[in-house]
Design an enzyme around this catalytic site. Structure first.
Site, PDB file in Angstrom:
ATOM      1  N   HIS A  98     -23.205  27.035 -21.967  1.00  0.00           N
ATOM      2  CA  HIS A  98     -24.455  26.567 -22.366  1.00  0.00           C
ATOM      3  C   HIS A  98     -24.781  26.649 -23.920  1.00  0.00           C
ATOM      4  O   HIS A  98     -24.278  27.484 -24.474  1.00  0.00           O
ATOM      5  CB  HIS A  98     -25.442  27.386 -21.447  1.00  0.00           C
ATOM      6  N   ASP A 102     -24.777  30.040 -25.102  1.00  0.00           N
ATOM      7  CA  ASP A 102     -23.403  30.871 -24.928  1.00  0.00           C
ATOM      8  C   ASP A 102     -22.610  30.662 -26.479  1.00  0.00           C
ATOM      9  O   ASP A 102     -22.232  31.616 -26.898  1.00  0.00           O
ATOM     10  CB  ASP A 102     -22.992  30.315 -23.810  1.00  0.00           C
TER      11      ASP A 102
END
Ligand code: XLS
Ligand code: MG
Length: 347
Positions: free
Chosen positions: A51, A54
Site C-alpha cells: 500500500h 506501507d
C-alpha cells in the site's frame, strides 16, 4: 504447454498481521514492516505488494519531494534484499475523506483528496520500480442504493482512470474487483466490470485486473473462470490466491483450504494460459488464523505456496489425452471421477 514456467511469489506486509478481528484486541504483537522484508526470501517469495503508506507512512502530511525521498530509501532496501515491488495500491479507505468512498464520494473535496493521493501513489510506484498501481475500490459503492447516483459513479471511476493514464504515460492500473465489504454493494464487483472499465478507458492496454479467489467466491462466481475471462483479454495483471468458505465475511483463508478442486482449477487455468511467463507474480493474499501462536506467524504463507506448487504438479500430470477423449465423448461423469482420483493421488 507451459511446463517450464518457474513461478515467482509475492505477498503484502499486511499478510503478516497482528491477528486482529472486529471482536477483540490484537492477538499478536506488532511486527514492524522493516523486519518483515527480511522474511520474504527465506520463505520463497520475491515480490512485495505495497500500500502507498506501507512504503511512506503518514504520506498525507508530507510534500511530494519528501515522499519521493522516502520511497527511494525503500527502493534501496528492496534491492539490497533481492526483492521486487510488484505493485503499490493507494489506501483509499482509511482517511476521514474516504468515509463515503474516494473517487465516487459525493463530496468534491473528498474526490480531490482521492485524486491527489492517487498521484502520490503513482509517484511512489515509480520510485520503488513498480510498473503498476492496484485499485482495490474498497468504498466505491453504497450502503443504501439511494445514497449515490450509480451512473455518475461509473463515470467518475472512468474519469479517474483516464486522468491517471494521462498523469503517467507508462504506469499500469490493475483493478481488483470485490462485490461487497466494506460496502453493502460495490460498483466494480467482478472481472467483467473491471475489464469493461479498461476497454472504455483511453488506453486499455494499460488497464488490467487482479483476481482474488475469495472476492470471486463472494460474488458467487468461480475464481478460475474469472481468471480465464481476464486472460482471454490479456488483462490478468496479477492474482490474489486464497480461499473462502461460502458467502460470508472476507476470510482470506489459505489457498486450497476450503475447496481443493477449485484451487486445482485456478492453477490449471493459470498454467494452461502461460500465466507467469512474462514475469507475472503469484500473489498470496492469505491471513493467519487469529488462534495461531507465535510472532511473526508465517505458516499460512508457507502452506499456501507449497499447496500452489503441489497443484502445479497435479496440473502437469493431469492426463490431457484422457481428458480430451472424455470431453469428446461428453462423458463428464468419467471426467469428474478421473479428476477427483487424480487429486486424491491415484489415477
Ligand atoms: C483486498 C486487497 C487489497 C489490495 C491492495 O483484498 O487484497 O489489500 O490488494 O489494496
Ligand atoms: Mg486482495
Amino acid at each position: 504447454m507451459s511446463s517450464s514456467t518457474v513461478y515467482r511469489f509475492s505477498f503484502g506486509p499486511w499478510n503478516i498481521s497482528e491477528g486482529a478481528d472486529p471482536f477483540g484486541p490484537d492477538a499478536r504483537e506488532v511486527f514492524p514492516h522493516e523486519s518483515k522484508f527480511a522474511l520474504y526470501q527465506p520463505l520463497g517469495f520475491e515480490g512485495v505488494q505495497f500500500h502507498d503508506d506501507d512504503v511512506v507512512p503518514g504520506l498525507d502530511l508530507l510534500s511530494p519531494a519528501q515522499i519521493l525521498t522516502q520511497a527511494g530509501q525503500v527502493a534501496t532496501m528492496l534491492r539490497n534484499q533481492g526483492l521486487v515491488a510488484e505493485f503499490v495500491a493507494p489506501r483509499l479507505w482509511f482517511a476521514e475523506q474516504t468515509v463515503d468512498g474516494a473517487y465516487t464520494s459525493n463530496s468534491a473535496s473528498d474526490r480531490q483528496y482521492a485524486w491527489e493521493r492517487t498521484q502520490r501513489c503513482v509517484d511512489i510506484a515509480r520510485a520503488v520500480g513498480s510498473k503498476a498501481i492496484v485499485l482495490w475500490l474498497a468504498r466505491e459503492g453504497t450502503y443504501i442504493r439511494e445514497a449515490k447516483n450509480a451512473r455518475v459513479a461509473y463515470e467518475r471511476l472512468l474519469a479517474l482512470i483516464n486522468q491517471t493514464l494521462a498523469y503517467d504515460r507508462e504506469i499500469e492500473i490493475w483493478i481488483e474487483p470485490k462485490p461487497n465489504e466494506p460496502t453493502d454493494l460495490a460498483y466494480v464487483p467482478t472481472a467483467g466490470h473491471a475489464v469493461a472499465l479498461a476497454y472504455a478507458s483511453q488506453e486499455h492496454q494499460r488497464v488490467k485486473t487482479v483476481i482474488e479467489s475469495a472476492h470471486a467466491i463472494l460474488a458467487n462466481l468461480d475464481p478460475s473462470d474469472e481468471m480465464a475471462f481476464a486472460l482471454a483479454h490479456d488483462k490478468l495483471g496479477s492474482v490474489h490466491l486464497n480461499d473462502q468458505n461460502g458467502l460470508k465475511y472476507d476470510q482470506d483463508k489459505n489457498f486450497g483450504s476450503a475447496n481443493l478442486r477449485a484451487a486445482f482449477n485456478q492453477v490449471r487455468v493459470l498454467e494452461e494460459n502461460g500465466y507467469g511467463r512474462r514475469g507475472e507474480f503469484v500473489g498470496l493474499d492469505v491471513k493467519a488464523m487469529r488462534t495461531q501462536r507465535g510472532c511473526p506467524v508465517v505458516d499460512h504463507l508457507k502452506s499456501s505456496r507449497e499447496l500452489f506448487l503441489r497443484l502445479v504438479e497435479k496440473v502437469r500430470t493431469y492426463d490431457r489425452r484422457l481428458v480430451q477423449e472424455l470431453q469428446d465423448q461428453r462423458d463428464y461423469e468419467a471426467l469428474e471421477l478421473y479428476t477427483l482420483k487424480h487429486l486424491l493421488g491415484g489415477g
